[in-house]
Design a protein around this motif. Structure first.
Motif, PDB file in Angstrom:
ATOM      1  N   LEU A 183      53.724  55.760   0.681  1.00 22.24           N
ATOM      2  CA  LEU A 183      53.036  56.094  -0.561  1.00 22.24           C
ATOM      3  C   LEU A 183      54.042  56.355  -1.683  1.00 22.24           C
ATOM      4  N   LEU A 184      55.105  57.066  -1.363  1.00 24.58           N
ATOM      5  CA  LEU A 184      56.144  57.324  -2.359  1.00 24.58           C
ATOM      6  C   LEU A 184      56.729  56.016  -2.875  1.00 24.58           C
ATOM      7  N   GLY A 185      56.996  55.128  -1.940  1.00 28.43           N
ATOM      8  CA  GLY A 185      57.550  53.837  -2.337  1.00 28.43           C
ATOM      9  C   GLY A 185      56.615  53.082  -3.267  1.00 28.43           C
ATOM     10  N   TYR A 186      55.341  53.174  -2.956  1.00 30.80           N
ATOM     11  CA  TYR A 186      54.355  52.500  -3.802  1.00 30.80           C
ATOM     12  C   TYR A 186      54.366  53.076  -5.214  1.00 30.80           C
ATOM     13  N   VAL A 187      54.350  54.398  -5.307  1.00 31.43           N
ATOM     14  CA  VAL A 187      54.287  55.021  -6.636  1.00 31.43           C
ATOM     15  C   VAL A 187      55.559  54.730  -7.426  1.00 31.43           C
ATOM     16  N   ARG A 188      56.674  54.711  -6.743  1.00 26.95           N
ATOM     17  CA  ARG A 188      57.933  54.406  -7.439  1.00 26.95           C
ATOM     18  C   ARG A 188      57.880  52.999  -8.041  1.00 26.95           C
ATOM     19  N   GLN A 189      57.314  52.104  -7.307  1.00 20.96           N
ATOM     20  CA  GLN A 189      57.267  50.719  -7.769  1.00 20.96           C
ATOM     21  C   GLN A 189      56.159  50.477  -8.775  1.00 20.96           C
ATOM     22  N   GLN A 190      54.991  50.969  -8.468  1.00 22.30           N
ATOM     23  CA  GLN A 190      53.802  50.608  -9.247  1.00 22.30           C
ATOM     24  C   GLN A 190      53.360  51.700 -10.208  1.00 22.30           C
ATOM     25  N   GLY A 191      53.876  52.895 -10.014  1.00 17.63           N
ATOM     26  CA  GLY A 191      53.394  53.996 -10.823  1.00 17.63           C
ATOM     27  C   GLY A 191      52.090  54.538 -10.288  1.00 17.63           C
ATOM     28  N   GLU A 192      51.642  55.635 -10.930  1.00 11.37           N
ATOM     29  CA  GLU A 192      50.389  56.238 -10.486  1.00 11.37           C
ATOM     30  C   GLU A 192      49.214  55.363 -10.900  1.00 11.37           C
ATOM     31  N   GLY A 193      48.136  55.483 -10.158  1.00 15.07           N
ATOM     32  CA  GLY A 193      46.939  54.732 -10.484  1.00 15.07           C
ATOM     33  C   GLY A 193      46.748  53.557  -9.544  1.00 15.07           C
ATOM     34  N   ARG A 194      45.637  52.893  -9.728  1.00 18.88           N
ATOM     35  CA  ARG A 194      45.279  51.749  -8.875  1.00 18.88           C
ATOM     36  C   ARG A 194      45.418  52.121  -7.402  1.00 18.88           C
ATOM     37  N   ASN A 250      43.410  52.176  -5.060  1.00 19.08           N
ATOM     38  CA  ASN A 250      42.757  51.346  -4.050  1.00 19.08           C
ATOM     39  C   ASN A 250      43.625  50.168  -3.601  1.00 19.08           C
ATOM     40  N   SER A 251      44.649  49.866  -4.378  1.00 25.99           N
ATOM     41  CA  SER A 251      45.503  48.757  -3.972  1.00 25.99           C
ATOM     42  C   SER A 251      46.674  49.227  -3.121  1.00 25.99           C
ATOM     43  N   VAL A 252      46.765  50.519  -2.924  1.00 26.97           N
ATOM     44  CA  VAL A 252      47.856  51.040  -2.099  1.00 26.97           C
ATOM     45  C   VAL A 252      47.800  50.446  -0.700  1.00 26.97           C
ATOM     46  N   ALA A 253      46.609  50.453  -0.142  1.00 26.53           N
ATOM     47  CA  ALA A 253      46.457  49.956   1.226  1.00 26.53           C
ATOM     48  C   ALA A 253      46.881  48.490   1.326  1.00 26.53           C
ATOM     49  N   LYS A 254      46.460  47.705   0.336  1.00 29.37           N
ATOM     50  CA  LYS A 254      46.793  46.278   0.360  1.00 29.37           C
ATOM     51  C   LYS A 254      48.298  46.066   0.288  1.00 29.37           C
ATOM     52  N   LEU A 255      48.923  46.782  -0.630  1.00 30.72           N
ATOM     53  CA  LEU A 255      50.337  46.507  -0.919  1.00 30.72           C
ATOM     54  C   LEU A 255      51.297  47.167   0.061  1.00 30.72           C
ATOM     55  N   THR A 256      50.847  48.227   0.705  1.00 34.30           N
ATOM     56  CA  THR A 256      51.787  48.945   1.572  1.00 34.30           C
ATOM     57  C   THR A 256      51.417  48.859   3.041  1.00 34.30           C
ATOM     58  N   GLY A 257      50.204  48.455   3.308  1.00 35.94           N
ATOM     59  CA  GLY A 257      49.762  48.440   4.698  1.00 35.94           C
ATOM     60  C   GLY A 257      49.299  49.796   5.194  1.00 35.94           C
ATOM     61  N   LEU A 258      49.315  50.727   4.269  1.00 38.43           N
ATOM     62  CA  LEU A 258      48.867  52.074   4.609  1.00 38.43           C
ATOM     63  C   LEU A 258      47.366  52.060   4.903  1.00 38.43           C
ATOM     64  N   LYS A 259      46.975  52.653   5.991  1.00 40.38           N
ATOM     65  CA  LYS A 259      45.550  52.662   6.326  1.00 40.38           C
ATOM     66  C   LYS A 259      44.884  53.917   5.796  1.00 40.38           C
ATOM     67  N   ARG A 260      45.038  54.098   4.509  1.00 41.27           N
ATOM     68  CA  ARG A 260      44.423  55.259   3.864  1.00 41.27           C
ATOM     69  C   ARG A 260      43.603  54.780   2.681  1.00 41.27           C
ATOM     70  N   SER A 261      42.522  55.467   2.424  1.00 38.46           N
ATOM     71  CA  SER A 261      41.691  55.108   1.284  1.00 38.46           C
ATOM     72  C   SER A 261      42.415  55.480  -0.006  1.00 38.46           C
ATOM     73  N   GLY A 262      41.998  54.847  -1.084  1.00 36.60           N
ATOM     74  CA  GLY A 262      42.594  55.160  -2.376  1.00 36.60           C
ATOM     75  C   GLY A 262      42.451  56.622  -2.717  1.00 36.60           C
ATOM     76  N   LYS A 263      41.314  57.147  -2.395  1.00 37.75           N
ATOM     77  CA  LYS A 263      41.059  58.557  -2.663  1.00 37.75           C
ATOM     78  C   LYS A 263      42.062  59.440  -1.933  1.00 37.75           C
ATOM     79  N   SER A 264      42.240  59.122  -0.689  1.00 37.40           N
ATOM     80  CA  SER A 264      43.139  59.915   0.129  1.00 37.40           C
ATOM     81  C   SER A 264      44.567  59.824  -0.402  1.00 37.40           C
ATOM     82  N   CYS A 265      44.953  58.619  -0.825  1.00 36.35           N
ATOM     83  CA  CYS A 265      46.303  58.427  -1.361  1.00 36.35           C
ATOM     84  C   CYS A 265      46.503  59.243  -2.632  1.00 36.35           C
ATOM     85  N   ARG A 266      45.522  59.164  -3.503  1.00 36.72           N
ATOM     86  CA  ARG A 266      45.638  59.907  -4.749  1.00 36.72           C
ATOM     87  C   ARG A 266      45.791  61.403  -4.476  1.00 36.72           C
ATOM     88  N   LEU A 267      44.951  61.890  -3.574  1.00 32.30           N
ATOM     89  CA  LEU A 267      44.975  63.309  -3.259  1.00 32.30           C
ATOM     90  C   LEU A 267      46.329  63.717  -2.676  1.00 32.30           C
TER      91      LEU A 267
END
Length: 270
Positions: free
Chosen positions: A26-37, A39-56
């Motif tokens: 998740l940290l890697g994702y935010v560093r690259q993409q910034g906060e927001g979006r 719901n695309s965390v799972a797609k881009l990182t393979g993380l099996k977490r919902s967007g809501k869960s990631c944001r939280l």
DNA sequence: AAGTCCAGCAACCGCATCAAG
DNA sequence: TCTTGATGCGGTTGCTGGACT
């Protein structure tokens, strides 16, 4: 023990406590993409977490500007007083406490104050005291402006050095300060009070009103600043009677002596 | 030492809001 | 204008670890 799928996958999403590996992703994702979006965390990182869960997880745990450690007495005062004004608007309160999250404050409130302390009486007293002071200050300023009258017409800029300065400051902060609590119920009188308080603080006490030490960019988490702010809130709220107020600033400028003092100390507020 | 209680914290859930199509 | 998806918020639940018996 796994209750309700805790720590399991459900509908393709993992639930329960986060692992260090997941945090890393998740940290890697935010560093690259910034906060927001989220719901695309799972797609881009393979993380099996919902967007809501990631944001939280990001907001409450991974954000680099989070302030760790216990709530200080000064912060506690702020929480108490803001809760007296705004009720359970945790995110609004959190904006006044750089580095603290709404979840943290909510939990703190529940564990420390939910069980009947402080009394609602005290909350009401704090609010009433503030409104009284506000009225007096507004009145004082009104008289002051009246005295100056139209002689300042040629110098809008000069007016800005006093109230106007605050006004421009006000405008600048409009983008960052917490939005006034939206009307959610029919307690219109209270909402009016809250709106008044909000506007009033913004104009007359922009520093302590919301500190506005941008949690994302400043060193807002430093205990020194927090303590300073807390001290100012203390001076704002703990004026047990108006006598003290009058002693400081001759009515109109009550309590704000501490504000000037802090500015004199070279502390940067905005 | 074992069991129980409880405070503190992390995370989830449901609802509201907002913006884009 | 309506629908839909994303995001934000507040309430609630569940886990953990320390204190107490």
């Amino acid at each position: 023990m796994e209750q309700l799928g805790w720590g399991r996958e459900e509908g393709g999403w993992r639930k329960g406590p986060w692992t260090a590996q997941e945090d890393k992703l998740l940290l890697g994702y935010v560093r690259q993409q910034g906060e927001g979006r989220w719901n695309s965390v799972a797609k881009l990182t393979g993380l099996k977490r919902s967007g809501k869960s990631c944001r939280l997880r990001w907001v409450n745990y991974l954000r680099p500007d989070l302030k760790r450690g216990k709530i200080t007495p000064q912060e506690e005062n702020v929480i108490l007083e803001l809760h007296a004004l705004w009720g359970n608007r945790w995110s609004t309160i959190a904006r006044s406490l750089p580095g603290r999250t709404d979840n943290e404050i909510k939990n703190y409130w529940r564990t420390h104050f939910k069980k009947g302390k402080p009394s609602s009486k005290n909350i009401e007293r704090a609010r009433a005291r503030f409104l009284k002071q506000r009225r007096e200050i507004m009145q004082g300023q009104h008289e002051h402006q009246h005295q100056r009258g139209v002689q300042d017409d040629d110098g809008a800029a000069s007016a800005d050095n006093t109230g106007g300065g605050a006004a421009s400051h006000h405008a600048d902060e409009a983008t960052t300060r917490p939005a006034p609590p939206p009307a959610k119920d029919d307690d219109l009188a209270m909402m009016q009070d809250m709106a008044d308080i909000d506007d009033f603080l913004q104009y007359h006490h922009p520093m302590s009103a919301y500190f506005l030490l941008d949690g994302g960019t400043s060193d807002a988490g430093s205990s020194e600043e927090i303590n300073t702010c807390g001290a100012t809130w203390g001076s704002l709220w703990n004026l047990d009677d108006v006598d003290v107020v009058d002693d400081v600033g001759g009515g109109g400028a009550c309590g704000w002596g501490s504000f000037a003092l802090l500015q004199d100390q070279g502390l940067a507020f905005y």
